[in-house]
Design a protein around this motif. Structure first.
Motif, PDB file in Angstrom:
ATOM      1  N   ILE A   1     105.019  81.675  56.008  1.00  0.00           N
ATOM      2  CA  ILE A   1     105.003  81.997  57.541  1.00  0.00           C
ATOM      3  C   ILE A   1     104.024  82.772  57.784  1.00  0.00           C
ATOM      4  CG2 ILE A   1     107.588  81.611  57.544  1.00  0.00           C
ATOM      5  CD1 ILE A   1     108.008  84.676  57.497  1.00  0.00           C
ATOM      6  N   ILE A   2     103.688  83.378  59.062  1.00  0.00           N
ATOM      7  CA  ILE A   2     102.722  84.041  59.727  1.00  0.00           C
ATOM      8  C   ILE A   2     103.121  85.417  59.754  1.00  0.00           C
ATOM      9  CG2 ILE A   2     100.675  84.400  61.313  1.00  0.00           C
ATOM     10  CD1 ILE A   2     100.677  81.405  61.832  1.00  0.00           C
ATOM     11  N   ARG A   3     102.497  86.450  59.276  1.00  0.00           N
ATOM     12  CA  ARG A   3     103.113  87.937  59.402  1.00  0.00           C
ATOM     13  C   ARG A   3     101.572  88.628  59.673  1.00  0.00           C
ATOM     14  NH1 ARG A   3     107.149  86.533  60.652  1.00  0.00           N
ATOM     15  NH2 ARG A   3     109.292  86.714  59.724  1.00  0.00           N
ATOM     16  N   SER A   4     101.921  89.776  60.281  1.00  0.00           N
ATOM     17  CA  SER A   4     100.539  90.566  60.535  1.00  0.00           C
ATOM     18  C   SER A   4     100.342  91.804  59.548  1.00  0.00           C
ATOM     19  CB  SER A   4     100.740  91.349  61.893  1.00  0.00           C
ATOM     20  OG  SER A   4     100.591  90.539  62.958  1.00  0.00           O
ATOM     21  N   SER A   5      99.080  92.167  59.334  1.00  0.00           N
ATOM     22  CA  SER A   5      98.762  93.126  58.307  1.00  0.00           C
ATOM     23  C   SER A   5      97.711  94.012  58.573  1.00  0.00           C
ATOM     24  CB  SER A   5      98.821  92.582  56.920  1.00  0.00           C
ATOM     25  OG  SER A   5      98.518  93.649  56.039  1.00  0.00           O
ATOM     26  N   LYS A   6      97.462  95.100  58.505  1.00  0.00           N
ATOM     27  CA  LYS A   6      96.254  95.824  58.870  1.00  0.00           C
ATOM     28  C   LYS A   6      95.136  95.803  57.560  1.00  0.00           C
ATOM     29  CE  LYS A   6      95.939 100.334  59.355  1.00  0.00           C
ATOM     30  NZ  LYS A   6      96.218 101.670  59.908  1.00  0.00           N
ATOM     31  N   HIS A   7      93.922  95.444  57.973  1.00  0.00           N
ATOM     32  CA  HIS A   7      92.836  95.380  56.879  1.00  0.00           C
ATOM     33  C   HIS A   7      91.545  96.179  57.471  1.00  0.00           C
ATOM     34  CE1 HIS A   7      94.881  92.736  53.988  1.00  0.00           C
ATOM     35  NE2 HIS A   7      95.476  92.293  54.771  1.00  0.00           N
ATOM     36  N   LEU A   8      90.762  96.243  56.548  1.00  0.00           N
ATOM     37  CA  LEU A   8      89.387  96.632  56.670  1.00  0.00           C
ATOM     38  C   LEU A   8      88.334  95.496  56.597  1.00  0.00           C
ATOM     39  CD1 LEU A   8      89.369  99.977  54.638  1.00  0.00           C
ATOM     40  CD2 LEU A   8      88.870  99.587  57.011  1.00  0.00           C
ATOM     41  N   PHE A   9      87.397  95.321  57.599  1.00  0.00           N
ATOM     42  CA  PHE A   9      86.265  94.477  57.744  1.00  0.00           C
ATOM     43  C   PHE A   9      84.747  95.267  57.477  1.00  0.00           C
ATOM     44  CE2 PHE A   9      89.878  92.691  59.706  1.00  0.00           C
ATOM     45  CZ  PHE A   9      89.848  91.297  59.617  1.00  0.00           C
ATOM     46  N   LEU A  10      84.127  94.365  56.939  1.00  0.00           N
ATOM     47  CA  LEU A  10      82.571  94.694  56.684  1.00  0.00           C
ATOM     48  C   LEU A  10      82.058  94.101  58.102  1.00  0.00           C
ATOM     49  CD1 LEU A  10      80.226  95.790  55.458  1.00  0.00           C
ATOM     50  CD2 LEU A  10      79.676  93.509  54.397  1.00  0.00           C
ATOM     51  N   ASP A  11      81.508  95.133  58.949  1.00  0.00           N
ATOM     52  CA  ASP A  11      80.852  94.671  60.256  1.00  0.00           C
ATOM     53  C   ASP A  11      79.548  93.993  60.217  1.00  0.00           C
ATOM     54  OD1 ASP A  11      80.240  94.596  62.992  1.00  0.00           O
ATOM     55  OD2 ASP A  11      80.521  96.579  63.402  1.00  0.00           O
ATOM     56  N   LEU A  12      79.579  92.457  59.678  1.00  0.00           N
ATOM     57  CA  LEU A  12      78.467  91.862  59.742  1.00  0.00           C
ATOM     58  C   LEU A  12      77.457  91.720  61.006  1.00  0.00           C
ATOM     59  CD1 LEU A  12      79.608  88.806  57.134  1.00  0.00           C
ATOM     60  CD2 LEU A  12      78.544  90.992  56.308  1.00  0.00           C
ATOM     61  N   PRO A  13      78.193  91.303  62.010  1.00  0.00           N
ATOM     62  CA  PRO A  13      77.220  91.482  63.120  1.00  0.00           C
ATOM     63  C   PRO A  13      76.576  92.735  63.381  1.00  0.00           C
ATOM     64  CG  PRO A  13      79.390  90.681  63.452  1.00  0.00           C
ATOM     65  CD  PRO A  13      79.441  91.400  62.257  1.00  0.00           C
ATOM     66  N   LYS A  14      76.941  93.850  63.019  1.00  0.00           N
ATOM     67  CA  LYS A  14      76.176  95.206  63.117  1.00  0.00           C
ATOM     68  C   LYS A  14      74.852  95.006  62.188  1.00  0.00           C
ATOM     69  CE  LYS A  14      77.093 100.163  63.908  1.00  0.00           C
ATOM     70  NZ  LYS A  14      78.278 100.972  63.981  1.00  0.00           N
ATOM     71  N   LEU A  15      74.900  94.321  61.074  1.00  0.00           N
ATOM     72  CA  LEU A  15      74.007  94.322  60.127  1.00  0.00           C
ATOM     73  C   LEU A  15      73.109  93.269  59.970  1.00  0.00           C
ATOM     74  CD1 LEU A  15      76.454  95.473  57.324  1.00  0.00           C
ATOM     75  CD2 LEU A  15      74.144  96.721  57.668  1.00  0.00           C
ATOM     76  N   GLU A  16      73.368  92.175  61.102  1.00  0.00           N
ATOM     77  CA  GLU A  16      72.847  91.162  61.422  1.00  0.00           C
ATOM     78  C   GLU A  16      71.064  91.071  61.379  1.00  0.00           C
ATOM     79  OE1 GLU A  16      73.397  86.546  63.227  1.00  0.00           O
ATOM     80  OE2 GLU A  16      74.649  88.335  63.923  1.00  0.00           O
ATOM     81  N   ASN A  17      70.636  91.826  62.259  1.00  0.00           N
ATOM     82  CA  ASN A  17      69.449  92.005  62.460  1.00  0.00           C
ATOM     83  C   ASN A  17      68.517  92.453  61.374  1.00  0.00           C
ATOM     84  OD1 ASN A  17      69.326  91.101  64.965  1.00  0.00           O
ATOM     85  ND2 ASN A  17      69.751  92.973  66.032  1.00  0.00           N
ATOM     86  N   GLU A  18      69.036  93.428  60.452  1.00  0.00           N
ATOM     87  CA  GLU A  18      68.548  93.940  59.239  1.00  0.00           C
ATOM     88  C   GLU A  18      68.501  92.829  58.212  1.00  0.00           C
ATOM     89  OE1 GLU A  18      68.868  97.988  56.201  1.00  0.00           O
ATOM     90  OE2 GLU A  18      70.248  97.830  57.885  1.00  0.00           O
ATOM     91  N   LEU A  19      69.703  92.231  58.053  1.00  0.00           N
ATOM     92  CA  LEU A  19      69.737  91.214  57.118  1.00  0.00           C
ATOM     93  C   LEU A  19      68.723  90.003  57.463  1.00  0.00           C
ATOM     94  CD1 LEU A  19      71.416  89.599  54.684  1.00  0.00           C
ATOM     95  CD2 LEU A  19      72.566  88.616  56.767  1.00  0.00           C
ATOM     96  N   GLU A  20      68.358  89.512  58.577  1.00  0.00           N
ATOM     97  CA  GLU A  20      67.545  88.556  59.093  1.00  0.00           C
ATOM     98  C   GLU A  20      66.021  89.005  58.574  1.00  0.00           C
ATOM     99  OE1 GLU A  20      67.807  87.450  63.099  1.00  0.00           O
ATOM    100  OE2 GLU A  20      69.498  85.857  62.382  1.00  0.00           O
ATOM    101  N   GLN A  21      65.761  90.346  58.913  1.00  0.00           N
ATOM    102  CA  GLN A  21      64.492  90.924  58.508  1.00  0.00           C
ATOM    103  C   GLN A  21      64.359  90.901  57.144  1.00  0.00           C
ATOM    104  OE1 GLN A  21      63.887  94.637  60.505  1.00  0.00           O
ATOM    105  NE2 GLN A  21      64.502  93.898  62.402  1.00  0.00           N
ATOM    106  N   TRP A  22      65.321  91.174  56.356  1.00  0.00           N
ATOM    107  CA  TRP A  22      65.098  91.307  54.932  1.00  0.00           C
ATOM    108  C   TRP A  22      65.218  89.756  54.358  1.00  0.00           C
ATOM    109  CZ3 TRP A  22      69.087  89.002  51.858  1.00  0.00           C
ATOM    110  CH2 TRP A  22      68.893  89.039  50.299  1.00  0.00           C
ATOM    111  N   LEU A  23      65.969  88.782  54.851  1.00  0.00           N
ATOM    112  CA  LEU A  23      65.913  87.378  54.502  1.00  0.00           C
ATOM    113  C   LEU A  23      64.250  86.856  54.708  1.00  0.00           C
ATOM    114  CD1 LEU A  23      69.302  85.913  55.658  1.00  0.00           C
ATOM    115  CD2 LEU A  23      68.508  86.276  53.246  1.00  0.00           C
ATOM    116  N   ASP A  24      63.764  87.324  55.934  1.00  0.00           N
ATOM    117  CA  ASP A  24      62.444  86.473  56.053  1.00  0.00           C
ATOM    118  C   ASP A  24      61.489  87.024  55.128  1.00  0.00           C
ATOM    119  OD1 ASP A  24      63.025  85.304  58.549  1.00  0.00           O
ATOM    120  OD2 ASP A  24      62.620  87.036  59.841  1.00  0.00           O
TER     121      ASP A  24
END
Length: 917
Positions: free
Chosen positions: A445-468
């Motif tokens: 069944i589906i239940r709720s739980s509190k978790h931590l997330f890595l904010d990938l959108p906030k790092l996206e520009n820096e990631l793209e520059q490094w990937l280039d």
């Protein structure tokens, strides 16, 4: 009226092109040259120009009928036909070769020049195809290549080059000078030259290199093109290299502890994906990471690079908890058991780690929690309440690998809670259709739980520059780039990094003290902690991007975590971490015509290879021969026997053994005097070229392709011996005996060269060859210096050792027995259960035709049999009471009987006890 209607018809056509797109140059130039009236529309890279395609790779020509043409060559031919100029058969043959052979090479050359800054290597990519053009001028079997397409006021025709040999440059200059071509190039490239293509090419997949750079056109006669042309300059260079002095530096095999980065050296940190500790790795796992990385690490050491190769078992997470439950052990006991199993398997396969560690260490906790706090302090973590699947029967939230269901994207029925193995898409477990708890098979069944997330959108520009930067300067495989681009194309989303589990690195945050880190956040940090357990100076490797190049080896399903999630964690930590420069991802290796399966006993697993009696070097050779570099490949027993008997025994082994035996038999064990003739010098040049190709491919981690050049050298050697017949000449006059000596001396030096080139692939065989030849250790450094040199390392008078065959034939009956053994006949071995375990239906039985049965019921019973079989194995692993096991076995037998009836088959009577067949 006819004229007006005709021009109205043409005006209805629209050509969509984009700036910086090299494919658009041809159609635009054709418009200029033919004068056909077509409206031209310049589009942005993300503009939809065709209703049924999201982002077509323009050009696209809209016809009055509403249909579209996409191929540049087809568009050009259509425009010329509108003007009444039809292509001849020779023109069509030329266009076919140009589209299938020359254009892919040109795209690769442009990619290297524009994105990688390797303009100096462009000529190497194109040289083979230009050689085909040049060489065709002197042959009559490829008339379509004895001229080149050219258009003037009189129409489209083939410009004959036979009367002007070597005039390819003249023709290229002539076309380049045409006003239509010049103005078109200016428009498309915006006056920026090749850099005008950069924006366009960054969005495209990496073009694949040709399998054989000098391959003739598919419509030519291969019998007349199998000899590579060797120039006088190449022969002179080969003789000069042959005479080079040996390098007297120390043997590269000796390594000091600890290996640390050094000034003025190429410092390479090499990792292979950490294998899950929860089970025995199969052949696909082995070739996908540790074996491929081992080959490259051995090669790198031979090249004199300062290289550290670390790996270890990934021991936290759901998979380990699940395995522990199956076997009735604690997670730590499971880790201890299977870490030893993995280490023994890799030792037998001769995987030469500098350090093989594990992730269940204090260093892992320390480093992972440090990165976590740095991310938290810099605002790259988010809190959110998420819906999760919870099994009420097991009384716990179900982590990714504890749940399976139907993929929401491709409808694959066995998708995991984190990723679909069929389409490769990442998914959330709550998105699965018809989810099931893997432990009890109940619907969660589906239940709720509190978790931590890595904010990938906030790092996206820096990631793209490094990937280039990393894409343009490193050697990423095409699939690694494509998978990474697909993530970025859809936009990054926050990624959960915590789980409701017990077994894992604890989250240090007080609000999440009952959780552990998600394995895909935690596991890649294992590379750092394993290095830290190897040396307390680990930061010299992992916080030193200016001096260190990082290579990651893995299968393609691991790519997004290594190219997006893990780099974002390190970028967000802002602690000068070393990020991956070269991400090497393989496709999948299948077993025969199916997948490896532990539960069905299908395929060879690492601990079983030793029991076959086939040497580990032969296993290594074949796995590397079929390494899935550009596409999925398959292990085949019949093909393994074929490659062993033809390539190893008859080709490689035959040549090396013959050349050494001639020294022993005809020259009293001493290398004879060699007086090189033109034929010998040509051979030196051919061998030297193969060596250079080997080095270039290995430098680019094209391991499978490089192996082919080793086998090419031994083929050259066998042909050389066969043509010169030293066993006959030794019985004739002085001149003939001298000739026999030269052929023998050159051949035995070729054998020594092969021993060095083989070292990364077959280390034991390589050492055996050098032992038999009594080769000096310095031959390794000499041969693989720079671009490579075929050097006379066994000079006249050198005394060789005793000679014996290197390989044994694999017999048909032996192979047939092995194929039967690992084809699903013994599922209990793969599952690790006792020998008396009840066999599940074989793969063949599962797909047997249904005659007069109930197909729907058979499908249901097949699933029931599989589930009951899993239950029986789990009870046996847990050492449950015999009465309980017997009862469950009886249920399994009854289900199998029902399945046979549903399939329209007659159940066989149970064998009587006490009687053996």
């Amino acid at each position: 009226i006819i004229i007006i209607t005709y021009y109205y018809y043409l005006a209805a056509m629209k050509l969509s092109v984009s700036e910086g797109n090299p494919h658009c140059i041809k159609p635009l130039a054709a418009l200029q040259v033919t004068g056909v009236q077509v409206s031209v529309h310049y589009v942005n890279h993300d503009e939809r120009v065709v209703p049924f395609l999201n982002r077509p790779v323009v050009p696209a020509l809209l016809l009055p009928s509403g249909q579209h043409l996409f191929s540049p060559n087809v568009i050009c031919r259509y425009l010329f036909e509108v003007k009444g100029q039809e292509s001849s058969d020779l023109c069509n043959q030329w266009l076919e070769w140009e589209a299938t052979s020359l254009q892919p090479a040109l795209q690769l050359a442009l990619h290297m020049a524009v994105l990688q800054g390797k303009g100096s290597e462009v000529s190497k990519v194109l040289q083979g195809h230009l050689n085909v053009l040049e060489q065709s001028l002197s042959k009559d079997n490829m008339p379509f290549l004895t001229g080149v397409l050219y258009y003037n006021r009189n129409g489209l025709y083939l410009h004959d080059l036979k009367s002007e040999r070597g005039s390819l440059k003249t023709w290229f200059d002539l076309v380049a000078a045409m006003h239509g071509c010049q103005s078109t190039a200016q428009k498309v490239l915006q006056g920026k030259g090749l850099q005008g293509m950069k924006s366009y090419m960054q969005r495209q997949p990496v073009p694949q290199s040709s399998q054989c750079r000098d391959a003739p056109p598919c419509n030519s006669n291969p019998a007349e093109d199998n000899d590579r042309v060797v120039t006088e300059e190449e022969m002179e260079a080969a003789v000069l290299a042959w005479s080079r002095d040996l390098n007297n530096s120390c043997d590269s095999a000796s390594r000091q502890y600890p290996i640390l980065p050094q000034e003025g050296k190429r410092n390479i940190l090499l990792t292979s994906a950490l294998p899950y500790v929860n089970n025995v790795p199969h052949l696909g796992n082995i070739i996908g990471c540790v074996l491929s990385a081992d080959v490259f690490s051995r090669y790198g050491r031979l090249r004199g690079w300062n290289l550290l190769y670390v790996c270890g078992t990934d021991e936290y997470g759901t998979a380990t908890e699940n395995k522990a439950r199956e076997e009735g052990l604690t997670p730590q006991q499971i880790c201890d058991k299977y870490h030893a199993v993995h280490a023994a398997i890799y030792k037998w396969f001769q995987i030469d780690f500098d350090y093989f560690g594990r992730t269940t260490t204090e260093k892992q906790t320390e480093i992972a929690q440090n990165i976590f706090w740095r991310l938290h302090e810099r605002g790259f973590l988010l809190e959110d309440t998420v819906e999760q699947l919870r099994c009420e029967n097991c009384q716990r939230f179900l982590a990714d690998r504890f749940v399976e269901g139907t993929c929401p994207h491709c409808s694959y029925p066995e998708a995991r809670g984190d990723q679909c193995d069929k389409c490769g898409r990442l998914i959330n477990a709550v998105e699965l259709g018809e989810p099931q708890c893997k432990v009890c098979k109940r619907t969660p069944i589906i239940r709720s739980s509190k978790h931590l997330f890595l904010d990938l959108p906030k790092l996206e520009n820096e990631l793209e520059q490094w990937l280039d930067r990393s894409f343009s300067t490193g050697d990423w495989t095409a699939n690694a780039k494509q998978i990474t681009r697909s993530w970025l194309r859809d936009g990054l989303k926050p990624r959960c990094i915590t789980r409701d589990l017990q077994w894992g690195t604890p989250v240090p945050h007080p609000d999440f003290k009952d959780k552990v880190f998600y394995v895909w956040f935690d596991a890649p940090i294992g590379y750092l902690s394993i290095t830290a357990n190897y040396t307390d100076q680990w930061e010299q490797w992992w916080k030193n991007p200016q001096q260190v190049e990082l290579y990651n080896f893995m299968a393609k399903d691991n790519v997004p975590f290594h190219s997006v999630v893990f780099p974002c964690s390190l970028l967000g930590a802002q602690d000068n971490y070393t990020l991956v420069n070269h991400l090497i991802a393989t496709e999948y290796l299948n077993y025969e015509d199916t997948k490896f399966s532990k539960s069905r006993g299908v395929g060879v697993f690492g601990d079983m290879a030793k029991d076959t009696g086939i040497p580990s070097d032969v296993w290594r050779f074949y796995l590397l021969y079929v390494r899935p570099e550009g596409q999925d490949s398959a292990f085949s027993w019949a093909d393994m026997a074929l490659k062993n008997n033809s390539e190893l025994l008859n080709n490689l082994g035959n040549f090396i053994n013959r050349s050494a035996m001639f020294v022993t038999k005809f020259f009293e064990g001493r290398v004879p005097v060699m007086e090189l003739q033109r034929e010998d010098k040509k051979l030196l040049a051919l061998v030297g070229w193969e060596l250079q190709q080997y080095i270039q491919l290995m430098d680019k981690v094209k391991i499978r392709d490089a192996l082919k050049h080793i086998l090419n050298i031994s083929r050259h050697g066998n042909q050389y011996i066969q043509v010169n017949t030293p066993w006959k000449k030794i019985k004739e006059g002085d001149a003939e005996r001298q000739r026999a000596g030269t052929v023998t001396g050159v051949s035995v030096n070729m054998a020594c060269l092969l021993s060095v080139m083989l070292l990364p692939y077959m280390p034991t065989v390589s050492q055996t060859i050098r032992d038999q030849l009594n080769a000096p250790p310095s031959c390794i450094q000499t041969i693989l210096q720079g671009s490579g040199a075929f050097v006379c390392v066994l000079s006249a008078g050198h005394s060789i050792g005793s000679v014996s065959p290197l390989f044994q034939k694999l017999e048909a009956d032996q192979i047939e027995a092995l194929k039967k053994k690992f084809g699903g006949q013994h599922p209990q071995r793969a599952a690790g259960t006792p020998s008396e375990a009840v066999s599940l239906p074989s793969a063949q039985a599962e797909v047997a035709p249904v005659i007069g049965g109930d197909p729907e019921k058979a499908k249901q019973l097949t699933q029931a049999v599989a589930e009951q079989g899993e239950k029986v194995r789990a009870l046996k692993a847990q050492k449950a009471e015999k009465t309980v096991i017997t009862a469950e076995v009886a249920k399994l037998l009854d289900l199998k009987k029902q399945l046979l009836i549903a399939e329209g088959k007659k159940p066989e009577p149970a064998p009587q006890k006490g009687k053996k067949k």
